[in-house]
Scaffold this motif. Structure first.
Motif, PDB file in Angstrom:
ATOM      1  N   UNK A  97       1.474  -1.136   0.096  1.00 47.33           N
ATOM      2  CA  UNK A  97       0.276  -0.126  -0.070  1.00 47.33           C
ATOM      3  C   UNK A  97       1.100   0.819  -0.501  1.00 47.33           C
ATOM      4  N   UNK A  98       2.022   1.339   0.821  1.00 47.19           N
ATOM      5  CA  UNK A  98       2.963   2.344   1.135  1.00 47.19           C
ATOM      6  C   UNK A  98       3.447   2.746  -0.603  1.00 47.19           C
ATOM      7  N   UNK A  99       4.283   1.536  -1.444  1.00 45.19           N
ATOM      8  CA  UNK A  99       4.513   2.029  -2.282  1.00 45.19           C
ATOM      9  C   UNK A  99       3.396   2.358  -3.424  1.00 45.19           C
ATOM     10  N   UNK A 100       2.492   2.415  -3.955  1.00 44.03           N
ATOM     11  CA  UNK A 100       1.446   2.030  -4.277  1.00 44.03           C
ATOM     12  C   UNK A 100       0.717   3.481  -4.271  1.00 44.03           C
ATOM     13  N   UNK A 101       0.848   4.268  -3.033  1.00 41.14           N
ATOM     14  CA  UNK A 101       0.422   5.298  -2.072  1.00 41.14           C
ATOM     15  C   UNK A 101       1.877   6.465  -2.376  1.00 41.14           C
ATOM     16  N   UNK A 102       2.643   5.844  -2.956  1.00 42.37           N
ATOM     17  CA  UNK A 102       4.682   6.634  -3.237  1.00 42.37           C
ATOM     18  C   UNK A 102       3.573   6.953  -4.633  1.00 42.37           C
ATOM     19  N   UNK A 103       3.473   5.850  -5.569  1.00 46.25           N
ATOM     20  CA  UNK A 103       2.857   6.748  -7.161  1.00 46.25           C
ATOM     21  C   UNK A 103       1.085   7.086  -7.080  1.00 46.25           C
ATOM     22  N   UNK A 104       0.519   7.728  -6.347  1.00 47.00           N
ATOM     23  CA  UNK A 104      -0.623   7.948  -6.815  1.00 47.00           C
ATOM     24  C   UNK A 104      -1.656   7.845  -6.465  1.00 47.00           C
ATOM     25  N   UNK A 105      -1.786   6.494  -5.982  1.00 46.50           N
ATOM     26  CA  UNK A 105      -3.292   5.421  -6.185  1.00 46.50           C
ATOM     27  C   UNK A 105      -3.854   5.491  -4.173  1.00 46.50           C
ATOM     28  N   UNK A 106      -4.319   5.587  -4.706  1.00 43.58           N
ATOM     29  CA  UNK A 106      -5.755   6.226  -3.566  1.00 43.58           C
ATOM     30  C   UNK A 106      -6.350   4.137  -3.223  1.00 43.58           C
ATOM     31  N   UNK A 107      -6.457   4.354  -1.613  1.00 41.03           N
ATOM     32  CA  UNK A 107      -7.482   2.609  -1.738  1.00 41.03           C
ATOM     33  C   UNK A 107      -8.615   2.974  -1.490  1.00 41.03           C
ATOM     34  N   UNK A 108      -9.568   2.072  -1.876  1.00 42.63           N
ATOM     35  CA  UNK A 108     -11.029   2.080  -2.194  1.00 42.63           C
ATOM     36  C   UNK A 108     -11.149   0.762  -1.357  1.00 42.63           C
ATOM     37  N   UNK A 109     -11.999   0.307  -0.666  1.00 46.04           N
ATOM     38  CA  UNK A 109     -11.961  -0.899   0.156  1.00 46.04           C
ATOM     39  C   UNK A 109     -14.119  -1.518  -0.035  1.00 46.04           C
ATOM     40  N   UNK A 110     -14.331  -2.195  -0.853  1.00 46.97           N
ATOM     41  CA  UNK A 110     -15.684  -3.096  -0.214  1.00 46.97           C
ATOM     42  C   UNK A 110     -16.053  -4.654   0.455  1.00 46.97           C
ATOM     43  N   UNK A 111     -17.324  -4.508   0.335  1.00 45.09           N
ATOM     44  CA  UNK A 111     -17.808  -5.682   0.885  1.00 45.09           C
ATOM     45  C   UNK A 111     -17.396  -7.076   0.871  1.00 45.09           C
ATOM     46  N   UNK A 112     -16.727  -8.126   1.793  1.00 42.62           N
ATOM     47  CA  UNK A 112     -16.364  -9.316   1.438  1.00 42.62           C
ATOM     48  C   UNK A 112     -17.255 -10.220   0.546  1.00 42.62           C
ATOM     49  N   UNK A 113     -18.848  -9.972   1.399  1.00 49.87           N
ATOM     50  CA  UNK A 113     -19.695 -10.368   0.834  1.00 49.87           C
ATOM     51  C   UNK A 113     -20.588  -9.621  -0.378  1.00 49.87           C
ATOM     52  N   UNK A 114     -20.942 -10.305  -1.794  1.00 51.90           N
ATOM     53  CA  UNK A 114     -20.880  -9.684  -2.890  1.00 51.90           C
ATOM     54  C   UNK A 114     -22.488  -9.560  -3.697  1.00 51.90           C
ATOM     55  N   UNK A 115     -23.075  -9.085  -4.428  1.00 51.68           N
ATOM     56  CA  UNK A 115     -24.098 -10.257  -5.065  1.00 51.68           C
ATOM     57  C   UNK A 115     -23.471 -10.671  -6.507  1.00 51.68           C
TER      58      UNK A 115
END
Length: 356
Positions: A114-132
């Protein structure tokens, strides 16, 4: 008035404990105490007498209260002094050691990635573990006959008889988070989606629950060249050495074109060394996001394009730290963690070195 003062000041001075102090307080300045009764007599006095007696009674009350507080503090100090005489502590003895916990390899690698991709400008996104099944399959251009949609590969949630809601699954990848993020944020977008995923599989390199981190970048002029640069920068930062990549054409329903990505490596005595040698090791799948996936996320594919990739965090940990069996992440103790050096959180950055 003076007799009343001398009486209680003397009794307070002779009090032996806090119980005696409390009893004297009630007798002197309580609601039915002697001073309180005297103050009630002020109403029967003339204005001139009240002007004289009122201040005197208030001063008496304050003096008795002060004497009570001082005596109570003196008794507490005396009790502490007596306790210190009977208790003894050798402050020169070494302190008792406290066992330190360890950061689990999966947690540490997730933070590192996460830290490496954050240095490249990527934000963290999350979602539910039970999906349709729409977010997990349909929106990602995975057709109904695809093997991944079979119950032998995917965990479906129990459905009561007569329940007509859309089927739900334990998500098989974190790609549904990409769809949800496109719906919510639109384009351009640059995100990573770390988290737990589930598949009906169990052997040396597969477990029913594991961890992935997927990336998505959308804009008007993004190409496969940008994807290659991002991945090579990531691998170089994560493994601490320059890493070459090789792209091999492959089919994934949610990207077009799609590519398996290999990294340069060598094998010595059954262990792999990344960034050197003439061999290649497959590590992830990637490609340009399929137009149908963009449409499912509410993005116009005639205006925007971009790339996506997915990496197994567990396998990254195995590669970096030489852990031979994926199942060891779930059934090992602290001695195993300490053997692999997981006692602190070390996070590599794109600029070299470690941040702690």
């Amino acid at each position: 008035m003076d007799d009343l003062r001398d009486k209680y000041i003397g009794l307070i001075a002779d009090a032996a404990d806090e119980a005696a102090i409390e009893e004297l307080r009630v007798q002197a300045v309580g609601k039915k105490g002697e001073v309180a009764l005297k103050m009630r007599e002020l109403g029967k006095m003339s204005p001139e007498e009240r002007q004289v007696m009122g201040p005197k009674l208030n001063a008496l009350k304050d003096e008795i209260n002060s004497a009570l507080s001082a005596k109570k503090a003196a008794l507490a100090d005396a009790a502490l002094e007596e306790r210190l005489k009977t208790e003894w502590l050798d402050v020169t003895l070494p302190g008792r050691g406290r066992r330190q916990g360890s950061i689990h390899p999966i947690s540490q690698v997730t933070e590192e990635v996460t830290a490496i991709f954050a240095d490249m400008g990527f934000a963290v996104a999350e979602g539910p573990q039970i999906e349709t099944d729409w977010y997990n399959f349909d929106a990602l251009n995975i057709p109904g006959h695809h093997p991944a949609r079979a119950e032998m590969d995917t965990f479906y949630t129990h459905r009561a008889e007569g329940d007509n809601r859309p089927p739900h699954v334990l998500r098989t990848h974190t790609s549904p988070v990409q769809i949800r993020s496109m719906e919510k944020l639109g384009a351009p977008i640059r995100i990573i989606c770390p988290g737990r995923v589930y598949r009906a599989d169990y052997d040396q390199t597969h477990t029913p629950m594991f961890h992935q981190i997927e990336g998505l970048a959308l804009d008007k002029d993004i190409s496969m060249a940008n994807l290659k640069w991002v991945l090579e920068e990531f691998f170089t930062a994560f493994f601490g050495t320059s890493v070459k990549t090789r792209f091999r054409s492959s089919h994934f329903p949610f990207v077009e074109p799609g590519a398996e990505v290999d990294i340069q490596c060598s094998w010595e005595n059954g262990s792999v060394k990344v960034g050197e040698g003439d061999d290649w090791l497959e590590v992830l799948g990637s490609g340009m996001v399929h137009p149908k996936v963009l449409q499912a996320g509410g993005i116009d594919p005639n205006e925007y394009q971009g790339f996506a990739f997915g990496i197994g965090i567990d396998r990254l940990a195995m590669l970096k730290y030489g852990i031979p069996d994926l199942r060891a992440f779930f059934d090992s103790d602290l001695r195993w963690l300490r053997h692999y050096g997981f006692a602190s959180l070390d996070q590599p950055t794109l600029h070299g070195g470690l941040t702690r």
